[in-house]
Write a protein that holds these residues in place. Structure first.
Motif, short mmCIF file in Angstrom:
data_model
loop_
_atom_site.label_atom_id
_atom_site.label_comp_id
_atom_site.label_asym_id
_atom_site.label_seq_id
_atom_site.Cartn_x
_atom_site.Cartn_y
_atom_site.Cartn_z
N GLY A 1 0.83 -1.21 -0.12
CA GLY A 1 0.06 -0.03 0.12
C GLY A 1 0.89 1.21 -0.01
N PRO A 2 0.17 2.48 -0.24
CA PRO A 2 1.10 3.48 -0.43
C PRO A 2 1.48 4.14 0.96
CG PRO A 2 -1.36 3.90 -0.68
CD PRO A 2 -1.16 2.44 -0.65
N HIS A 3 2.44 3.78 1.60
CA HIS A 3 2.96 3.98 2.98
C HIS A 3 4.36 3.64 2.91
CE1 HIS A 3 3.66 3.91 7.07
NE2 HIS A 3 2.56 4.67 7.56
N ALA A 4 5.05 4.58 3.79
CA ALA A 4 6.55 4.41 3.59
C ALA A 4 7.07 3.21 4.25
CB ALA A 4 7.31 5.85 4.27
N ARG A 5 6.65 2.82 5.08
CA ARG A 5 6.99 1.57 5.78
C ARG A 5 6.78 0.29 4.71
NH1 ARG A 5 6.99 1.44 11.49
NH2 ARG A 5 8.17 3.38 12.17
N VAL B 1 -1.79 -8.76 0.17
CA VAL B 1 -3.07 -8.05 0.69
C VAL B 1 -2.62 -6.62 0.50
CG1 VAL B 1 -2.59 -8.15 3.09
CG2 VAL B 1 -4.92 -8.08 2.04
N HIS B 2 -3.72 -5.69 0.09
CA HIS B 2 -3.67 -4.41 0.07
C HIS B 2 -3.97 -3.89 1.62
CE1 HIS B 2 -4.59 -0.03 -0.66
NE2 HIS B 2 -4.18 -0.28 -2.08
N ALA B 3 -3.18 -2.90 1.82
CA ALA B 3 -3.20 -2.40 3.43
C ALA B 3 -4.68 -1.97 3.59
CB ALA B 3 -2.19 -1.38 3.72
N ALA B 4 -5.42 -1.22 2.82
CA ALA B 4 -6.55 -0.78 3.23
C ALA B 4 -7.69 -2.03 3.41
CB ALA B 4 -7.44 0.01 2.09
N ALA B 5 -7.53 -3.03 2.42
CA ALA B 5 -8.37 -3.99 2.64
C ALA B 5 -8.04 -5.18 3.97
CB ALA B 5 -8.07 -5.14 1.46
N LEU B 6 -7.07 -5.05 4.04
CA LEU B 6 -6.46 -5.80 5.24
C LEU B 6 -7.07 -5.04 6.65
CD1 LEU B 6 -5.16 -7.65 7.16
CD2 LEU B 6 -3.02 -6.22 7.05
N ALA B 7 -7.13 -3.49 6.67
CA ALA B 7 -7.57 -2.81 7.70
C ALA B 7 -9.19 -3.15 7.75
CB ALA B 7 -7.36 -1.24 7.53
N ALA C 1 -13.86 -12.86 3.16
CA ALA C 1 -14.26 -12.58 1.64
C ALA C 1 -14.74 -11.03 1.34
CB ALA C 1 -14.76 -13.33 1.04
N ASP C 2 -15.75 -10.76 2.07
CA ASP C 2 -16.52 -9.58 2.03
C ASP C 2 -15.69 -8.13 2.15
OD1 ASP C 2 -18.75 -11.14 1.13
OD2 ASP C 2 -19.90 -11.06 3.17
N ALA C 3 -15.01 -8.30 3.26
CA ALA C 3 -14.30 -7.04 3.59
C ALA C 3 -13.14 -6.93 2.62
CB ALA C 3 -13.92 -7.32 5.22
N LEU C 4 -12.61 -8.06 2.14
CA LEU C 4 -11.47 -8.10 1.24
C LEU C 4 -11.60 -7.59 -0.07
CD1 LEU C 4 -9.86 -11.32 2.97
CD2 LEU C 4 -8.60 -8.97 2.99
N ARG C 5 -12.89 -7.77 -0.37
CA ARG C 5 -13.17 -7.51 -1.78
C ARG C 5 -12.77 -6.32 -2.23
NH1 ARG C 5 -18.13 -8.34 -1.16
NH2 ARG C 5 -18.11 -10.45 -1.94
N PRO C 6 -11.83 -6.35 -3.48
CA PRO C 6 -10.98 -5.09 -3.75
C PRO C 6 -11.98 -3.98 -4.37
CG PRO C 6 -11.05 -6.88 -5.53
CD PRO C 6 -11.48 -7.36 -4.41
N ARG C 7 -11.28 -2.86 -3.84
CA ARG C 7 -12.13 -1.48 -4.25
C ARG C 7 -11.22 -0.69 -5.30
NH1 ARG C 7 -14.14 1.06 1.45
NH2 ARG C 7 -15.43 -0.56 2.29
N PRO C 8 -11.76 0.31 -6.23
CA PRO C 8 -10.91 0.81 -7.17
C PRO C 8 -9.64 1.24 -6.59
CG PRO C 8 -13.20 1.68 -7.27
CD PRO C 8 -13.06 0.81 -5.83
N GLY C 9 -8.43 1.13 -7.08
CA GLY C 9 -7.00 1.40 -7.02
C GLY C 9 -6.63 0.56 -5.90
N GLU C 10 -7.20 -0.72 -5.80
CA GLU C 10 -6.41 -1.81 -5.11
C GLU C 10 -6.26 -2.98 -5.80
OE1 GLU C 10 -9.18 -0.65 -0.91
OE2 GLU C 10 -9.21 -2.86 -1.89
N ASP C 11 -6.14 -2.93 -7.01
CA ASP C 11 -5.58 -4.18 -7.87
C ASP C 11 -4.14 -4.21 -7.66
OD1 ASP C 11 -4.62 -2.69 -10.77
OD2 ASP C 11 -6.31 -1.46 -9.77
N LEU C 12 -3.43 -5.26 -8.18
CA LEU C 12 -1.99 -5.39 -8.10
C LEU C 12 -1.32 -4.43 -8.68
CD1 LEU C 12 0.39 -7.13 -7.21
CD2 LEU C 12 0.21 -8.49 -9.41
N ARG C 13 -1.66 -3.99 -10.04
CA ARG C 13 -1.03 -2.87 -10.74
C ARG C 13 -0.78 -1.56 -10.17
NH1 ARG C 13 2.69 -2.14 -15.11
NH2 ARG C 13 2.19 0.03 -16.00
N SER C 14 -2.16 -1.40 -9.72
CA SER C 14 -2.23 0.08 -9.05
C SER C 14 -1.27 0.28 -7.92
CB SER C 14 -3.70 0.36 -8.93
OG SER C 14 -4.43 0.50 -9.91
N VAL C 15 -1.51 -0.82 -7.02
CA VAL C 15 -0.68 -0.76 -5.74
C VAL C 15 1.02 -0.72 -5.77
CG1 VAL C 15 -0.59 -3.43 -5.27
CG2 VAL C 15 -0.66 -1.57 -3.47
N LEU C 16 1.35 -1.45 -6.90
CA LEU C 16 2.65 -1.48 -7.17
C LEU C 16 2.99 -0.09 -7.86
CD1 LEU C 16 3.19 -5.00 -8.67
CD2 LEU C 16 4.06 -4.12 -6.62
#
Length: 1021
Positions: free
Chosen positions: A883-887, A928-934, A997-1012
């Motif tokens: 996800g977009p975070h320095a760590r 996992v995208h950090a936002a989805a994990l949250a 699964a419901d909470a983890l369902r990707p939202r816009p910008g949470e696909d692999l290409r976007s997060v990388l």
């Protein structure tokens, strides 16, 4: 990628079958050594403290062992041999921790197999070798050797084995090479290895610890021998990277070493002793000093009981020699021989105990220890000589230097003189020039042993007898670290000074002092304060670059000025200052009298400008530090050192040493929430200076905080009432925790965030109450948990599993209501039996220390759930979090995927395991995208899973990830496929994630290409 012929493929299949049938030469253990943790030996303790003191450490104590092997190398047999070697020697699988303030060592279970990474290499593969040599070890996780094999051709390989110096020394390397040859032959031929079990290093460390009381006589000897010795002041360059090394060699004529041996024979000395004498002579030419100390390596290996022992059994011997009287070199050899024999007779006394006994006098003002220069004779390096192969040792250098300066002679078929130094000591071409002059010196003394030191090649430093009197007085001032007064061809006369502290005397105050002591014509027109002196490559002050200096100004060739510890210095043309009855300054020298005399000089009426230049500790001294930070410093000094200090008492004079510096810094860091490490303590040295440093850091920290409303930072270990529904969040400053805080804020939940005081501003915000603490503060953890209505535990030390487990035990013990969510890891599965892993499936061995700690924490949580009013428990196992975070960006670049990212970022080939390697069709990783994990974690607050759930956004194969990184980074890296698997890429499991699964369902910008793209910077491009 090489294509195997049919015959080669058959041979490979036979090798694999033989390896699968091979039984280990000693049984694998699944538990730590029965004897449990052991103390560190004194040599280990020195290395461990180096990493604990502060920044640095890194890879400077890595030990690379590389050999070019030509012939049919059996890589599987090599892996089996290395695995058996690690099984035989516990020190090669030992981790290091700290308990009750003291370090300890504990062997880990023997690994099922030590991975051997096989990579196709173009050319000699030097870049790959250097990269592997520069990867640091994590002492808390263990020091299992790393193995890299470069394949240059079908029968041409380079084998690099990486060890940490805390587990191996030079003689150990010979033992390792010999045993590996035997174990390799046994594995290749499918026969048992018959050698007896070796002695274990932990037993040696226990014996050394038990015998510590018998060193009193030896310590008394060293205290007498080194009385009055002070750390050598070496030139300094403009390079600020204090540890980076430079090595220079110069060829020696063939007759030089035989002549030096003959010289040694005539004087009952070895080549090592003659080389050490040459190092003393070269150091004298460099510094002009006649009372010098050079360190040599000693050993504790004595008797049959030590035979076959692998471990660190070395000791530093400080050899002190008097070079006064301009002796002939042959006379110097006699002096060095006597000093070296004396040192060797007392080699059983550990060097760090000697430093502790000597106290403050054995360290420079920056905390540098007595030995800064070493000398050695280097012979043919050890090679890994495997049966049926031709072996040639390969030199792999390290980027960092262990000492400021080292002299050496290479005693091989191609003799050389060698100089290695930190770039902060000699810059530019100065090191290369020193290497050439050392070679010339060796040649000169081999031709004429009667030559006097004053006639030897090399740059002789001029002494300070003719410095300008203003420069002499400024340099004697205790608040001035360095000063120079250039001699101009024309006026005005200017003085330049570097202060020891940022809050030192002003230029006007310093000039007033000079005006009181000097004739009017000798008083500079101004005193100019600098952050640092501009320097030439040799470390001398570069007069041409001094601001405002006349073009014709000159300075002394070496102006590393005498400081407060140089009590022998008497300025020329300055009336000697009277001794006073005032207490001496903290370093035990007399230069406080110089400053006192500034104010006491007849005819000078002290004004307000003079207040800061009088000696500390007198009635007119600078005011004593006050306020809560100064009080905390005094309290910490008292608690750690056992007695209350004065504001200017020296840390080392009070009995401080490296470990107490670490403890003192830790106590202050915890109490005040300000960044501080052991090296800071050793450099500041006095309570006054430490308090001033903390004030500076507090100011810097306050300036760095964002403009948010002031947060309410509670004291540690309190349980103040919180708003109804408050969620305690640990790890809020990390990548995962920051997204959890955002998700809770979006849901309107009140939050109690646990954070260290120095990081509290990172989590402060609307709806967030900050409680100070960390995972090592068990009382604070209990109080925080007791005050909350729900807990999300996302914090982790990563490298100290015992701290993680103890923290979870404290938190579950205090948990009394509401749900508890633990952010765990898929590492808790270890190596499961099935490639498709169901949620909550049984773990498979081996588990990493990190994974085992996660599993232990889960068990503590799930066992406590549902009793005594506690709510439901959820252990959410996450994979790689992006996800977009320095760590999180750092984890992508340097963590498990770092080998791919760094190769792509630097345009190097990316070597991946091919399909079918080791019987696995797929290699890759879950993420996992950090936002989805949250979202998944916070969902467990309302709907606990009452067990284990996986949080996975998807799985990415290594070729796909490599291709994405190459494209996003604009790299020209090629993706290659090999037959071996790098340990970081040895992952072939996929994980089900149905419960969340419901909470983890990707939202816009949470696909692999976007997060990388967001993590590589491509999104902003």
């Amino acid at each position: 990628m090489h294509t195997d012929t049919t015959a080669a493929l058959q041979e490979e299949l036979l090798r694999r079958a033989r390896a699968a049938a091979h039984k280990p030469n000693s049984p694998a253990s699944s538990e730590p050594c029965a004897d449990g943790p052991a103390p560190l030996s004194r040599a280990q303790r020195r290395l461990w403290l180096t990493e604990q003191l502060g920044p640095g450490g890194g890879a400077q104590y890595n030990v690379p062992f590389a050999t070019r092997l030509r012939g049919p190398l059996d890589v599987d047999a090599l892996g089996t041999a290395l695995t058996d070697l690690v099984r035989r020697h516990e020190i090669l699988r030992t981790r290091y921790g700290r308990r009750d303030g003291e370090p300890y060592q504990e062997p880990l279970p023997a690994p099922a197999r030590v991975a051997v990474r096989l990579v196709d290499a173009d050319g000699d593969g030097r870049e790959l070798l250097d990269e592997e040599a520069g990867r640091p070890f994590d002492l808390a996780a263990g020091t299992v050797p790393r193995a890299l094999v470069l394949r240059h051709g079908p029968q041409d390989h380079t084998v690099l084995l990486m060890f940490h110096h805390i587990s191996i020394d030079g003689p150990s390397l010979d033992t390792v090479a010999e045993e590996l040859a035997g174990l390799y032959a046994a594995a290749r031929d499918g026969i048992p290895y018959r050698e007896p079990q070796p002695p274990q290093y932990a037993d040696f460390a226990r014996r050394e610890c038990a015998q510590a009381d018998g060193l009193a006589e030896g310590l008394d000897h060293w205290a007498r021998r080194l009385s009055g010795a002070a750390p050598l002041r070496l030139p300094r360059s403009a390079d600020t990277d204090s540890r980076r090394a430079a090595t220079h060699t110069a060829a020696l004529d063939d007759h030089v070493l035989p002549a030096l041996r003959a010289l040694g024979t005539r004087h009952r000395a070895t080549l090592f002793t003659v080389t050490l004498a040459a190092a003393f002579a070269a150091l004298h030419r460099l510094t002009g000093e006649t009372d010098l100390v050079i360190g040599c390596a000693g050993t504790h290996r004595e008797g049959r009981a030590m035979r076959g022992l692998v471990g660190l059994c070395v000791n530093t011997l400080p050899v002190r020699v008097d070079l006064s009287g301009d002796p002939a070199f042959a006379v110097l050899v006699e002096r060095v021989r006597e000093a070296l024999l004396d040192a060797q007779q007392h080699r059983d006394v550990p060097f760090d105990l000697i430093l502790e006994r000597l106290g403050a006098g054995a360290r420079d003002t920056d905390g540098t220890a007595l030995v800064r220069v070493t000398s050695d004779v280097l012979r043919e390096p050890t090679a890994l000589r495997l049966p049926g192969l031709r072996a040639e040792a390969v030199e792999v250098g390290l980027a960092d230097a262990k000492f400021d300066l080292s002299f050496g002679v290479v005693d091989t078929g191609r003799p050389e003189a060698l100089v290695r130094h930190r770039r902060s000591v000699l810059g530019g071409t100065a090191g290369e020039e020193l290497g050439r002059s050392f070679a010339a010196l060796l040649g000169a003394v081999s031709a004429d042993p009667g030559i006097r030191l004053s006639r030897l090649p090399g740059r002789l430093v001029q002494q300070d007898g003719d410095v300008h009197p203003a420069e002499a007085l400024l340099r004697a001032h205790p608040e001035v670290a360095e000063a120079v007064v250039p001699y101009p061809a024309v006026q005005p006369l200017l003085a330049y000074a570097v202060l020891r502290r940022t809050d030192g005397p002003s230029p006007a105050r310093l000039r007033a002092c000079l005006r009181a002591r000097l004739a009017p014509e000798s008083v500079p027109a101004a005193v100019v304060l600098l952050d640092a002196m501009p320097r030439t490559p040799w470390g001398t002050v570069d007069a041409a670059r001094l601001p405002g200096a006349p073009a014709a100004a000159v300075t002394k060739p070496f102006t590393a000025a005498p400081g407060p510890e140089d009590d022998s210095f008497t300025p020329t043309n300055v009336t000697p200052l009277p001794e006073t009855s005032a207490a001496p300054p903290p370093d035990g020298t007399r230069t406080a009298a110089v400053t006192e005399a500034f104010a006491a000089t007849p005819g000078h009426a002290p004004g307000e400008d003079d207040a800061a230049i009088t000696p500390q500790g007198t009635a007119s001294a600078a005011p004593l530090p006050d306020g809560p930070r100064a009080a905390a410093v005094t309290e910490a000094f008292t608690a750690v050192l056992g007695h209350a200090p004065g504001p200017d008492d020296d840390f080392f004079a009070l009995g401080g040493q490296s470990l107490t510096a670490v403890q003192l810094a830790e106590q202050l860091r915890t109490a005040l929430g300000l960044p501080l490490n052991g090296l800071d303590i050793m450099q500041a040295r006095t309570p006054r200076a430490v308090a001033a440093l903390l004030e500076t850091r507090a100011t810097e920290q306050a300036a760095a905080r964002p403009s948010v409303r002031p947060h309410r930072a509670r004291p540690r270990a309190t349980a103040t009432a919180t708003a109804t529904g408050t969620v305690l969040v640990t790890g809020g400053t990390g990548g995962v925790g920051s997204f959890v805080l955002r998700e809770l804020a979006a849901r309107g939940r009140p939050v109690l965030a646990l954070a260290r005081p120095e990081s509290a501003h990172l989590v402060a915000g609307d709806g967030v109450d900050v409680v100070e603490g960390d995972l090592s503060d068990l009382a604070g953890l209990r109080a925080a948990v007791a005050s909350a209505d729900a807990v999300i535990h996302a914090a982790c030390t990563f490298t100290r599993p015992e701290v993680d487990v103890a923290a979870m035990e404290a938190m579950t013990g205090a948990w009394c209501r509401g749900p508890f969510v633990f952010v765990s890891s898929v590492d808790a599965y270890g190596h499961p039996a099935e490639a498709q892993v169901a949620e909550g499936a049984a773990s498979g061995e081996p588990l990493s220390p990190y994974g085992r700690a996660k599993l232990d924490c889960e068990r503590l949580l799930l066992d406590a759930a549902g009793s005594d009013g506690r709510g439901g428990a959820s252990a959410v196992r996450s994979p790689l979090v992006w996800g977009p975070h320095a760590r999180l960006r750092d984890q992508l670049r340097w963590g498990a995927t770092g080998i791919l990212y760094q190769a792509a970022a630097n345009g190097r080939p990316i070597v991946l395991p091919g399909p079918g390697t080791h019987g696995h069709d797929w290699y890759g990783a879950p993420w996992v995208h950090a936002a989805a994990l949250a979202r998944a974690v916070t969902a467990c607050l309302d709907d606990p899973v009452h067990g284990v759930a996986n949080a996975v956004s998807g799985h990415v194969a290594w070729p796909e990830l490599a291709a994405q990184l190459v494209e996003l980074l604009g790299s020209n890296s090629r993706v290659l496929f090999g037959e071996e698997v790098h340990p970081d890429l040895d992952h072939h499991w996929r994980y089900r994630a149905d419960r969340l699964a419901d909470a983890l369902r990707p939202r816009p910008g949470e696909d692999l290409r976007s997060v990388l793209a967001s993590m590589t910077g491509a999104a902003e491009a």
